[in-house]
Design a protein around this motif. Structure first.
Motif, PDB file in Angstrom:
ATOM      1  N   GLU A 172       0.828  -1.206   0.000  1.00 15.88           N
ATOM      2  CA  GLU A 172       0.000   0.000   0.000  1.00 15.88           C
ATOM      3  C   GLU A 172       0.860   1.253   0.000  1.00 15.88           C
ATOM      4  N   ASN A 174      -7.794   6.606  -1.043  1.00 21.55           N
ATOM      5  CA  ASN A 174      -7.823   6.331  -2.484  1.00 21.55           C
ATOM      6  C   ASN A 174      -8.205   7.559  -3.313  1.00 21.55           C
ATOM      7  N   ASP A 186      -7.513   0.719 -12.971  1.00 22.82           N
ATOM      8  CA  ASP A 186      -8.823   0.946 -12.342  1.00 22.82           C
ATOM      9  C   ASP A 186      -8.853   2.265 -11.568  1.00 22.82           C
ATOM     10  N   ARG A 218     -11.203   0.659  -6.686  1.00 23.54           N
ATOM     11  CA  ARG A 218     -10.905  -0.746  -6.365  1.00 23.54           C
ATOM     12  C   ARG A 218      -9.465  -0.905  -5.902  1.00 23.54           C
ATOM     13  N   GLU A 257      -8.034  -1.421  -2.870  1.00 27.62           N
ATOM     14  CA  GLU A 257      -7.714  -2.537  -1.978  1.00 27.62           C
ATOM     15  C   GLU A 257      -7.797  -3.877  -2.702  1.00 27.62           C
ATOM     16  N   ALA A 258      -8.813  -4.024  -3.565  1.00 24.18           N
ATOM     17  CA  ALA A 258      -8.943  -5.282  -4.306  1.00 24.18           C
ATOM     18  C   ALA A 258      -7.752  -5.495  -5.230  1.00 24.18           C
ATOM     19  N   ASN A 259      -7.282  -4.432  -5.873  1.00 23.01           N
ATOM     20  CA  ASN A 259      -6.121  -4.557  -6.758  1.00 23.01           C
ATOM     21  C   ASN A 259      -4.862  -4.886  -5.972  1.00 23.01           C
ATOM     22  N   ILE A 295      -4.705  -6.480  -3.116  1.00 25.20           N
ATOM     23  CA  ILE A 295      -4.795  -7.882  -2.660  1.00 25.20           C
ATOM     24  C   ILE A 295      -4.496  -8.837  -3.814  1.00 25.20           C
ATOM     25  N   SER A 296      -4.994  -8.506  -5.015  1.00 25.59           N
ATOM     26  CA  SER A 296      -4.752  -9.384  -6.169  1.00 25.59           C
ATOM     27  C   SER A 296      -3.277  -9.453  -6.537  1.00 25.59           C
ATOM     28  N   GLN A 297      -2.530  -8.428  -6.181  1.00 26.01           N
ATOM     29  CA  GLN A 297      -1.099  -8.427  -6.477  1.00 26.01           C
ATOM     30  C   GLN A 297      -0.278  -9.201  -5.452  1.00 26.01           C
TER      31      GLN A 297
END
Length: 420
Positions: A36, A74, A104, A153, A155-157, A159-161
């Motif tokens: 982050e 964000n 995104d 998005r 946080e979702a991005n 986490i996906s990383q």
């Protein structure tokens, strides 16, 4: 493995699992925070580069302070000293974000003339849309020129990383699941081992007494002089016959339970009057009841008592419940049998004034081979098969059996059988 050792192993295993989970959560959170912070640095750098190029295009001086402000986790705002062309801003944002693999995002431009936010919405830097109004991007209390960028998005991005951390967490959860499952299997096997040991001990005790009696009687019969006392000869021959019959009944009971484990136990159902069956069972059991000075009160008030049942097995169910009422009783046995009807059911209750069953034990008494501890009452015999047999037979008839009990105040067994 002793009970104490097993308890210590379970406690240590629980602490180990808790420690592993805490450590994994800590490092995953640490990794997320690092990613982050890296994301914030990349966004600040990208937006600063975009602002510098806009200053060059507008030929305005570069401010001394950083033009990029982070309003929330964000949401970022960039102050510029002149009007902003949306097409140029699109190109600059896409270029800088693609370099840093940032996707995104939404952006908006504050239009000083219309006092509103305009801009473009991007689900990905590779998908470009025409400028539209975005009320979800908040305005600042500022009449200057600025543009805003938000990442819906984020946080979702992030986490996906975190692929390796997600994979390691999934592996850890699988390992913990199998560890807990293995521990559960070990505990279950231990319980089954204890039940098996208790069954063997009970069976040994049940067989030892008649075998010893038969052996003693046989030794007496080997005395040639016994033929001169025919009464004594008949007495010992009768003892051997009775004890042999007792052994046969015990063996048949064990074999019967083994047979009942099969799906089809071969019930021979016929139309029966349950009241007649109860009266007959009590009458046939009257000798055993009289030997204990017991009393059986029949209160058969059900208006309808016709059931489709196997007479032999259902009679055995009643015998088992009467036998338990006599065996587990320190006082003069008083047994009350009552019948009534519910919707489509015949309800039979068999209540006694015995030693009762604790609440915890009530959950186990219908398990095969399980016997309720009787404290100082050591003369209670059996294999722990009676109530298991009762439950199986009643359920095979489409009914159910339950118990209500309290220590020192007796037990009430309730049979619910469908009417014919």
């Amino acid at each position: 493995m002793s009970r104490t050792t097993l308890r210590i192993v379970i406690i240590l295993a629980g602490l180990s699992i808790a420690g592993i989970i805490f450590t994994q959560v800590y490092w995953v959170r640490k990794a997320f925070d690092l990613r982050e912070n890296q994301f914030y640095r990349d966004v600040n750098t990208a937006l600063s580069n975009v602002a510098e190029k806009l200053f060059e295009i507008n030929k305005t001086p570069t401010p001394a302070n950083n033009p990029v402000s982070q309003i929330s986790s964000n949401y970022f705002v960039v102050l510029v000293n002149g009007p902003i062309d949306s097409g140029v801003l699109e190109f600059l944002l896409l270029t800088e974000f693609e370099k840093r693999n940032i996707a995104d995002f939404e952006y908006g431009i504050y239009d000083c003339a219309d006092k509103c936010m305009v801009g473009g919405n991007y689900s990905s830097p590779k998908k470009i849309k025409t400028a539209t109004v975005f009320p979800e991007i908040p305005k600042l209390n500022n009449d200057g020129y600025y543009f805003a960028v938000q990442f819906p998005r984020m946080e979702a991005n992030l986490i996906s990383q975190m692929g390796i951390w997600g994979f390691s967490s999934a592996v850890m959860l699988v390992v913990i699941f199998f560890f807990i499952y293995t521990l559960f299997v070990i505990l279950k096997q231990r319980r089954l081992s204890e039940v098996q040991k208790d069954f063997i001990n009970n069976m040994t005790h049940e067989f030892k007494t008649p075998i010893s009696t038969i052996a003693i009687s046989t030794e007496v019969l080997k005395d040639p002089g016994i033929i001169h006392t025919p009464e004594r000869l008949l007495n010992y021959a009768t003892i051997i016959q009775n004890e042999n019959q007792r052994l046969k009944q015990q063996v048949e009971r064990v074999l019967q339970m083994a047979q009942l484990d099969k799906d089809d136990i071969g019930l021979k159902k016929e139309l029966l009057d349950a009241h007649e069956l109860l009266r007959s069972a009590v009458n046939n059991y009257s000798v055993a009841i009289a030997s204990k000075n017991g009393v059986v009160n029949l209160d058969l008030t059900a208006a309808t008592a016709s059931i489709l049942a196997d007479k032999l097995h259902l009679t055995n169910v009643v015998y088992n419940l009467l036998d338990n009422a006599l065996k587990y009783n320190r006082n003069q046995p008083i047994i009350n049998i009552h019948s009534t009807n519910a919707t489509g059911l015949l309800i039979i209750t068999i209540a006694d004034n015995g030693i009762g069953i604790s609440f915890d034990e009530q959950k186990k008494i219908f398990h095969k081979f399980y016997r309720v501890p009787t404290g100082n009452l050591h003369d209670v015999k059996g294999f722990g098969l009676g109530l298991s047999y009762c439950k199986l037979i009643v359920e095979k008839h489409g009914g159910r059996i339950s118990v209500e009990s309290e220590l020192g105040k007796g037990s009430v067994f309730t049979l619910q059988l469908p009417l014919a």
